[in-house]
Design a protein around this motif. Sequence first.
Motif, PDB file in Angstrom:
ATOM      1  N   LYS A   1       0.839  -1.199   0.000  1.00 42.44           N
ATOM      2  CA  LYS A   1       0.000   0.000   0.000  1.00 42.44           C
ATOM      3  C   LYS A   1       0.874   1.248   0.000  1.00 42.44           C
ATOM      4  CE  LYS A   1      -3.908  -2.048   2.466  1.00 42.44           C
ATOM      5  NZ  LYS A   1      -4.766  -1.992   3.682  1.00 42.44           N
ATOM      6  N   ARG A   2       0.499   2.204  -0.823  1.00 44.55           N
ATOM      7  CA  ARG A   2       1.255   3.453  -0.882  1.00 44.55           C
ATOM      8  C   ARG A   2       0.973   4.293   0.350  1.00 44.55           C
ATOM      9  NH1 ARG A   2       0.241   8.602  -2.804  1.00 44.55           N
ATOM     10  NH2 ARG A   2      -1.840   7.994  -3.481  1.00 44.55           N
ATOM     11  N   ARG A   3       2.000   4.758   1.000  1.00 43.35           N
ATOM     12  CA  ARG A   3       1.838   5.578   2.183  1.00 43.35           C
ATOM     13  C   ARG A   3       1.474   6.999   1.766  1.00 43.35           C
ATOM     14  NH1 ARG A   3       6.483   5.438   6.590  1.00 43.35           N
ATOM     15  NH2 ARG A   3       5.591   3.339   6.739  1.00 43.35           N
ATOM     16  N   SER A   4       0.379   7.500   2.318  1.00 40.04           N
ATOM     17  CA  SER A   4      -0.072   8.849   1.953  1.00 40.04           C
ATOM     18  C   SER A   4       0.867   9.896   2.531  1.00 40.04           C
ATOM     19  CB  SER A   4      -1.490   9.088   2.478  1.00 40.04           C
ATOM     20  OG  SER A   4      -2.394   8.206   1.858  1.00 40.04           O
ATOM     21  N   ALA A   5       1.079  10.942   1.774  1.00 39.16           N
ATOM     22  CA  ALA A   5       1.939  12.021   2.238  1.00 39.16           C
ATOM     23  C   ALA A   5       1.254  12.800   3.350  1.00 39.16           C
ATOM     24  CB  ALA A   5       2.252  12.948   1.062  1.00 39.16           C
ATOM     25  N   ALA A   6       2.069  13.437   4.171  1.00 39.19           N
ATOM     26  CA  ALA A   6       1.530  14.245   5.257  1.00 39.19           C
ATOM     27  C   ALA A   6       0.782  15.449   4.690  1.00 39.19           C
ATOM     28  CB  ALA A   6       2.665  14.712   6.157  1.00 39.19           C
ATOM     29  N   VAL A   7      -0.174  15.933   5.458  1.00 44.12           N
ATOM     30  CA  VAL A   7      -0.965  17.087   5.027  1.00 44.12           C
ATOM     31  C   VAL A   7      -0.115  18.352   5.115  1.00 44.12           C
ATOM     32  CG1 VAL A   7      -2.949  18.525   5.594  1.00 44.12           C
ATOM     33  CG2 VAL A   7      -3.144  16.039   5.727  1.00 44.12           C
ATOM     34  N   PRO A   8      -0.001  19.117   4.039  1.00 43.21           N
ATOM     35  CA  PRO A   8       0.769  20.366   4.112  1.00 43.21           C
ATOM     36  C   PRO A   8       0.032  21.412   4.935  1.00 43.21           C
ATOM     37  CG  PRO A   8      -0.288  20.143   1.966  1.00 43.21           C
ATOM     38  CD  PRO A   8      -0.525  18.849   2.690  1.00 43.21           C
ATOM     39  N   TYR A   9       0.790  22.244   5.633  1.00 39.74           N
ATOM     40  CA  TYR A   9       0.202  23.319   6.431  1.00 39.74           C
ATOM     41  C   TYR A   9      -0.400  24.377   5.512  1.00 39.74           C
ATOM     42  CZ  TYR A   9      -0.070  27.507   9.302  1.00 39.74           C
ATOM     43  OH  TYR A   9      -0.508  28.643   9.930  1.00 39.74           O
ATOM     44  N   VAL A  10      -1.586  24.860   5.873  1.00 42.52           N
ATOM     45  CA  VAL A  10      -2.257  25.906   5.111  1.00 42.52           C
ATOM     46  C   VAL A  10      -2.583  27.054   6.064  1.00 42.52           C
ATOM     47  CG1 VAL A  10      -4.252  26.497   3.679  1.00 42.52           C
ATOM     48  CG2 VAL A  10      -3.269  24.206   3.550  1.00 42.52           C
ATOM     49  N   SER A  11      -2.022  28.231   5.809  1.00 42.93           N
ATOM     50  CA  SER A  11      -2.198  29.346   6.742  1.00 42.93           C
ATOM     51  C   SER A  11      -3.612  29.909   6.731  1.00 42.93           C
ATOM     52  CB  SER A  11      -1.192  30.467   6.423  1.00 42.93           C
ATOM     53  OG  SER A  11      -1.390  30.954   5.101  1.00 42.93           O
ATOM     54  N   ARG A  12      -4.277  29.872   5.561  1.00 42.65           N
ATOM     55  CA  ARG A  12      -5.678  30.310   5.476  1.00 42.65           C
ATOM     56  C   ARG A  12      -6.503  29.149   4.927  1.00 42.65           C
ATOM     57  NH1 ARG A  12      -6.157  36.324   2.881  1.00 42.65           N
ATOM     58  NH2 ARG A  12      -8.351  35.724   2.981  1.00 42.65           N
ATOM     59  N   PRO A  13      -6.865  28.211   5.785  1.00 39.37           N
ATOM     60  CA  PRO A  13      -7.493  26.976   5.312  1.00 39.37           C
ATOM     61  C   PRO A  13      -8.844  27.156   4.646  1.00 39.37           C
ATOM     62  CG  PRO A  13      -7.618  27.149   7.703  1.00 39.37           C
ATOM     63  CD  PRO A  13      -6.692  28.218   7.245  1.00 39.37           C
ATOM     64  N   PHE A  14      -9.552  28.254   4.954  1.00 39.52           N
ATOM     65  CA  PHE A  14     -10.896  28.431   4.392  1.00 39.52           C
ATOM     66  C   PHE A  14     -10.913  29.432   3.237  1.00 39.52           C
ATOM     67  CE2 PHE A  14     -11.583  27.457   8.999  1.00 39.52           C
ATOM     68  CZ  PHE A  14     -11.895  26.127   8.805  1.00 39.52           C
ATOM     69  N   GLU A  15      -9.742  29.848   2.790  1.00 35.52           N
ATOM     70  CA  GLU A  15      -9.660  30.763   1.655  1.00 35.52           C
ATOM     71  C   GLU A  15     -10.245  30.086   0.416  1.00 35.52           C
ATOM     72  OE1 GLU A  15      -6.351  33.783  -0.329  1.00 35.52           O
ATOM     73  OE2 GLU A  15      -5.689  31.974   0.727  1.00 35.52           O
ATOM     74  N   GLY A  16     -11.051  30.820  -0.328  1.00 31.41           N
ATOM     75  CA  GLY A  16     -11.695  30.266  -1.506  1.00 31.41           C
ATOM     76  C   GLY A  16     -13.091  29.753  -1.250  1.00 31.41           C
ATOM     77  N   LEU A  17     -13.478  29.639   0.014  1.00 28.57           N
ATOM     78  CA  LEU A  17     -14.847  29.270   0.352  1.00 28.57           C
ATOM     79  C   LEU A  17     -15.689  30.530   0.468  1.00 28.57           C
ATOM     80  CD1 LEU A  17     -14.266  26.580   3.127  1.00 28.57           C
ATOM     81  CD2 LEU A  17     -15.061  26.164   0.791  1.00 28.57           C
ATOM     82  N   PRO A  18     -16.976  30.471   0.144  1.00 29.23           N
ATOM     83  CA  PRO A  18     -17.839  31.637   0.355  1.00 29.23           C
ATOM     84  C   PRO A  18     -17.845  32.000   1.842  1.00 29.23           C
ATOM     85  CG  PRO A  18     -18.968  29.948  -0.948  1.00 29.23           C
ATOM     86  CD  PRO A  18     -17.716  29.324  -0.420  1.00 29.23           C
ATOM     87  N   ASN A  19     -17.789  33.288   2.133  1.00 26.91           N
ATOM     88  CA  ASN A  19     -17.844  33.763   3.515  1.00 26.91           C
ATOM     89  C   ASN A  19     -16.739  33.124   4.368  1.00 26.91           C
ATOM     90  OD1 ASN A  19     -20.207  34.520   2.231  1.00 26.91           O
ATOM     91  ND2 ASN A  19     -21.483  34.296   4.044  1.00 26.91           N
ATOM     92  N   GLU A  20     -15.516  33.268   3.903  1.00 22.12           N
ATOM     93  CA  GLU A  20     -14.374  32.727   4.650  1.00 22.12           C
ATOM     94  C   GLU A  20     -14.400  33.184   6.102  1.00 22.12           C
ATOM     95  OE1 GLU A  20      -9.445  33.034   4.661  1.00 22.12           O
ATOM     96  OE2 GLU A  20     -10.634  34.234   3.256  1.00 22.12           O
ATOM     97  N   THR A  21     -14.786  34.437   6.328  1.00 21.26           N
ATOM     98  CA  THR A  21     -14.773  34.970   7.691  1.00 21.26           C
ATOM     99  C   THR A  21     -15.746  34.237   8.610  1.00 21.26           C
ATOM    100  OG1 THR A  21     -16.320  36.684   6.935  1.00 21.26           O
ATOM    101  CG2 THR A  21     -13.992  37.274   7.044  1.00 21.26           C
ATOM    102  N   ASP A  22     -16.885  33.796   8.076  1.00 21.19           N
ATOM    103  CA  ASP A  22     -17.829  33.066   8.918  1.00 21.19           C
ATOM    104  C   ASP A  22     -17.394  31.624   9.148  1.00 21.19           C
ATOM    105  OD1 ASP A  22     -19.637  34.819   9.960  1.00 21.19           O
ATOM    106  OD2 ASP A  22     -21.131  34.584   8.387  1.00 21.19           O
TER     107      ASP A  22
END
Length: 297
Positions: free
Chosen positions: A19-40
Motif C-alpha cells: 500500500k502506498r503511504r499517503s503524504a503528510a498534510v501540508p500546512y495551510v495558513s488560510r485553510p478556508f480561503e476560496g470558500l464563500p464567507n471565509e470569515t464566517d
Amino acid sequence: MGKASRRRRTTDDTGAPAKRRSAAVPYVSRPFEGLPNETDWVAIREILPAATAPVTFTGEHAPEGVTDATIATVLPMAWPALHRADGTVLIGTQAGSSTGDPSRDLAAQLLAGAAAEPGSAVQHVPAATADTPRLQDLIDTTAPFEVTVHEGFDFWVEGQELDDEGRASLDSANESVVPTVRMEALPSAYWVRIGERTYIRVVLPEDEDTATDALARMHAAGESSLGEGTRLLGAFRACGLLVPVLEVPADTEAAAHEDALAQFGTRYTAALASTDQLTAEERRARNGLLSRQVTLR
C-alpha cells in the motif's frame, strides 16, 4: 544493508502489492480561503459558542446517498460527526484539528459522518492525509455560507423527543452558552457578553498582517474604538485572519453599536487603502497590537 533492501518495497510480506503511504498534510495558513464567507467559517470554528450553517455536497468526492450536511460549532460529547436517524449529517467544527489544514480535517469529518449508519455518532475520525479532499473540493462553493447563531444547543435534538435525563443534560449544556448576537453593520461581527463584560468581535477578511497594519493606522489616529466608553482591547489571530476585540459598556445591547460599527468599517476601509509607509507612531501602535494578539489554536 544491500541495495535491494534499500529499494522501495513494491510488495508486502504476503507478496501482495504494498500500500502506498499517503503524504503528510501540508500546512495551510488560510485553510478556508476560496470558500464563500471565509470569515464566517473562521467564526464558526473559533469564536461562536452555538451556531450552524448548511452546506451541499458536490463534485467527484461527494458521498453517495447524502446530498447535504450541517456545519455546527459543537456536538454532544464533542463528537466530530453525527448521522441522525432522519438522515441529517452534522459535524462539530470545534472538535479539534489533527493536521495543519482544518479544511481537510473538516472534510474528513463530513465524509465520516455521511458514511456512518443513520442513528449513530462518529466518535473518532482517522487523521486526514494529503489524499483527503478539502472542503473546497467537497462542497458547493457557489452557494453562500449562511450562519445561524443559536441561544443554546437545541439544534442537537431538533425534531426528537427527550427523556428527563436527556433534557437535563441539554439544559446543562445550554447554561454554558454565552449570549451572542450577530450584528448587521459588518459581515462576521458578533456581540458577546461574557460574565459582567461585553465585547464585539469582528472577523476581518484580509490577511492578518494587512489587517494589523490598517488597525495600527486607525489606533495611531485615535480611530480604533467605537466611541466614548469603548476601546480596542486587542485581537485574535485565527486561520490566517485577524479578529479585533472591542470592549463596549457592559449594559449595552448589540443594536446600540450598529451605527458606530458601520463607521468603524468605513475607517478601516480607508486605512486599508493607504499605500504610505507606516509612520513611527503607527509602527509603535502596530507593535502594541502585536503584543496583545493571541493565536487561537
